[in-house]
Design a protein around this motif. Sequence first.
Motif, PDB file in Angstrom:
ATOM      1  N   GLU A 409     -41.711  16.359  -7.983  1.00  0.00           N
ATOM      2  CA  GLU A 409     -42.617  17.157  -7.153  1.00  0.00           C
ATOM      3  C   GLU A 409     -43.835  16.377  -6.656  1.00  0.00           C
ATOM      4  OE1 GLU A 409     -43.705  20.490  -9.483  1.00  0.00           O
ATOM      5  OE2 GLU A 409     -44.736  19.335 -11.033  1.00  0.00           O
ATOM      6  N   ASP A 411     -43.804  13.644  -5.199  1.00  0.00           N
ATOM      7  CA  ASP A 411     -43.445  13.007  -3.932  1.00  0.00           C
ATOM      8  C   ASP A 411     -43.199  14.019  -2.817  1.00  0.00           C
ATOM      9  OD1 ASP A 411     -43.403  10.239  -4.734  1.00  0.00           O
ATOM     10  OD2 ASP A 411     -41.597  10.693  -5.885  1.00  0.00           O
ATOM     11  N   LEU A 412     -43.238  15.318  -3.133  1.00  0.00           N
ATOM     12  CA  LEU A 412     -42.809  16.336  -2.185  1.00  0.00           C
ATOM     13  C   LEU A 412     -43.958  17.249  -1.768  1.00  0.00           C
ATOM     14  CD1 LEU A 412     -39.508  17.391  -4.005  1.00  0.00           C
ATOM     15  CD2 LEU A 412     -39.765  15.723  -2.158  1.00  0.00           C
ATOM     16  N   LEU A 424     -36.139  20.905   0.818  1.00  0.00           N
ATOM     17  CA  LEU A 424     -37.432  20.312   0.492  1.00  0.00           C
ATOM     18  C   LEU A 424     -38.177  19.938   1.762  1.00  0.00           C
ATOM     19  CD1 LEU A 424     -37.106  17.031   1.099  1.00  0.00           C
ATOM     20  CD2 LEU A 424     -35.991  17.036  -1.112  1.00  0.00           C
ATOM     21  N   SER A 425     -39.490  19.752   1.604  1.00  0.00           N
ATOM     22  CA  SER A 425     -40.344  19.197   2.649  1.00  0.00           C
ATOM     23  C   SER A 425     -41.030  17.966   2.072  1.00  0.00           C
ATOM     24  CB  SER A 425     -41.401  20.218   3.099  1.00  0.00           C
ATOM     25  OG  SER A 425     -40.792  21.371   3.631  1.00  0.00           O
ATOM     26  N   ILE A 426     -41.179  16.923   2.903  1.00  0.00           N
ATOM     27  CA  ILE A 426     -41.693  15.653   2.404  1.00  0.00           C
ATOM     28  C   ILE A 426     -42.348  14.889   3.536  1.00  0.00           C
ATOM     29  CG2 ILE A 426     -39.467  14.506   2.813  1.00  0.00           C
ATOM     30  CD1 ILE A 426     -39.976  12.819   0.294  1.00  0.00           C
ATOM     31  N   HIS A 427     -43.402  14.125   3.214  1.00  0.00           N
ATOM     32  CA  HIS A 427     -43.994  13.211   4.183  1.00  0.00           C
ATOM     33  C   HIS A 427     -43.069  12.001   4.350  1.00  0.00           C
ATOM     34  CE1 HIS A 427     -47.843  15.227   4.681  1.00  0.00           C
ATOM     35  NE2 HIS A 427     -47.898  15.396   3.369  1.00  0.00           N
ATOM     36  N   LYS A 430     -43.126   9.063   2.014  1.00  0.00           N
ATOM     37  CA  LYS A 430     -42.771   9.286   0.610  1.00  0.00           C
ATOM     38  C   LYS A 430     -41.267   9.195   0.361  1.00  0.00           C
ATOM     39  CE  LYS A 430     -46.763  10.642  -1.414  1.00  0.00           C
ATOM     40  NZ  LYS A 430     -47.253  10.195  -2.731  1.00  0.00           N
ATOM     41  N   PHE A 434     -39.418   8.986  -3.271  1.00  0.00           N
ATOM     42  CA  PHE A 434     -38.591  10.115  -3.710  1.00  0.00           C
ATOM     43  C   PHE A 434     -37.189   9.647  -4.062  1.00  0.00           C
ATOM     44  CE2 PHE A 434     -35.470  13.371  -2.281  1.00  0.00           C
ATOM     45  CZ  PHE A 434     -35.606  14.211  -3.376  1.00  0.00           C
TER      46      PHE A 434
END
Length: 566
Positions: A409, A411-412, A424-427, A430, A434
Motif C-alpha cells: 500500500e 506504493d499505491l 488499483l491506482s498508482i503514480h 511508483k 510496486f
Amino acid sequence: MRAQPFKWIARGEPFEKQTNGSVSTFPPILEHLIRQRGLPPGVDLEGYLRPRLRDLADPFLIPDMKIAVDRVFEAIDKGEKVCIYGDYDVDGVTSITLMRRILIAYGLTPRYFIPRRGPEGYGLSTAALKRCMEEGPKPDLLITVDCGTVSINEVAALRADGIDVLIVDHHEPDPAGRPDCCALVNPKCGTEFTYLCAAGVVFKLAHAMMKTRQIDLDLKELIDLVAVATISDIVPMVGENRLMVRHGLKHLPSTLNPGLRALQEVTGMNGSATSMDVGFRIGPRLNAAGRMDVPEDALATLTTDCRRLAYDLAQKLDAYNKERQTHEGLIRREAVEMLTKDFDPTRDPVIVLGSRSWHHGVVGIVASRLMRQYHKPTFVIAIDEDGIGKGSGRSIDGISLVEAIRACEDDLIAGGGHAMAAGLSIHEGKLDGFRTRFADYVMNNTSPEQRQPKLMYDAEISFDQLSLEFLSSYDLLQPFGSGNPQPVFISRNIGLSRPPLHMKNNHLRFMLRQGYHEQDAVFFGGGEYPLPDPPWDIAFTIDRNTFRGRTTLQLIIQDVRAAESP
C-alpha cells in the motif's frame, strides 16, 4: 514467448471404468467426478445433481438483513425519494435492475445512477457522487449495490448531508472498520453465503422482503439476472450460486426481460443457455459499455420495457464489444512485446505492466489473458496524461490480490477488490517499486510448487467412452465455475484425421482420432505456438455443440504434449 509447460496432475484417485458392484442410478464417471470434488455438508447426491429453488436458505442469516428490510419498508411507506447507486460492470447493472424492479413492485419509483469508469472511477467516488446529486433530487435513502463496503469517508459525508445509506454488497470489508450506514448487507461480514455476488445479495434482500410483506411478484422471473451476474463476476459456483445459476440458465431462453431477450438474439443463441453462452456472449457485451465509459447503455438495455429499443441497445452493446476487442488486441500485443525485453517466466514471479497509450476499460481482460498464459499474478495499468495509473489485476490460486495490495500500500494511491481480481491506482513513478514489492510478497508467501503452472485433470478416458449419453450425465454437474471447475479429461496417443484448420484469432480446429474413433475438437489460441508432431496426449473439456438442429459432443483442448507412456 511461451510460459513454462504445464505439469499434468491427476485430481484424486484414478477413474476405474468398471462399476465394482455400484447400484447407483448415476453413471460411474459421474460418481467419480463428484467424489473428486466432495459433496457439500448436508447435501445428498440427488440434491446436488438436481437442486431445487425451494431449498434456498433463510435470507435473514445475512448480517443486517432485518435492519435493511425495515429501512426499505420505511422508505416505501413514507414515499421517500430513493436512489439506487451501482457499479458499471455486469454485477452492478444487474443489481441495479433487480433492486429497481423490486422497489417498483412495492410502489416506489426510484431513480438510479451508475458511475463512469474513466473520469469517476469505481464505487462511491467523490466525483461520481457529485454528479449523482446534480442529476436528480437529493435522496432520502441511497441504496448502493455492488459497492460501498469500504467507502467510510464517502458515507460519512452523505450522512452529514442528511442522506441515509443502505449498502448491499459482496466485497471484502475494510479491517479499519465499516461505514456509518443504516445497514451493511454483505455476507462477508458474517459466515453464511460469503460466495454470493452483489446480484445474489440483492436477490436475498428481495426474498427477505417477500417473506416479510407479500406482494404479487414472482422472484423466479428475476433469477436469470442473478445467473448472468454470478457467471460474469466469476464468484464461486457453489451452494446457492450453483442453485440459482442452474435455474436461471433454464429460465433465460424464455426470459421476460426484453434486454436479455435481445442480447440472446444479437449474439446468435439458439434457444438454450449455458454458462459459456453467458460468459462469452452476454456478459462481455454488458461489460463492454462500462469499459467504453457508457455504462448507462448497458443499464438501459436491462431496464427498458420496449422490445424494439432493447434490440437497438443490444446492437449498440455488440458494437462496443467489437471496439473493446480492437483495444484489447492492441494492448495485448504491446504487452507481450514488453515482456520479450526483460521478463523471464522461469525467474520472475509477477507481471506488472503500464502504458500511457492503453485504454483503462480493457486492461482487466488483458491481465486475465496474461495471467492464464504465463501463470503469474498480473497487473496491467493504463496511465493517464497526469501520470496516474488505473490498473486491474488477476491472480493464481494461493495468492490473494487483496492481501498483496495491503502489503504494497505504500506504493499505491488506492486498491481493493477480491482475492483473484482486484483494481488499483498508482503514480507512474511508483510502478517499478510496486513491481518489486509485489514480487517479494509473492515469493515470500508461496512455494516453488505453487508457482509452477499446473493442469489438474479429473480422469483419463478414451474416445470410445465419449457419447451424447455421456454428455447428458455430465450436464448434471453443471453449472461450472470457480469452486466447481469444469472437469478436465486426458486421452493418450491421439492422431489427426486431417491437418488442423486455422481459424481467426489463432484458434485451431481438429478432427482427432484414437483407434477407430474420431472426435471434433477446438483449441482456442492453439495456433500461437508450434505444436509437437503427433501422436499426442491431450487434455480437454467437453462441450455440447448444436448446429442446424444437430447436437454433437465437442472437445475443447486445454493442452497438448507429445505422447508419453502411461
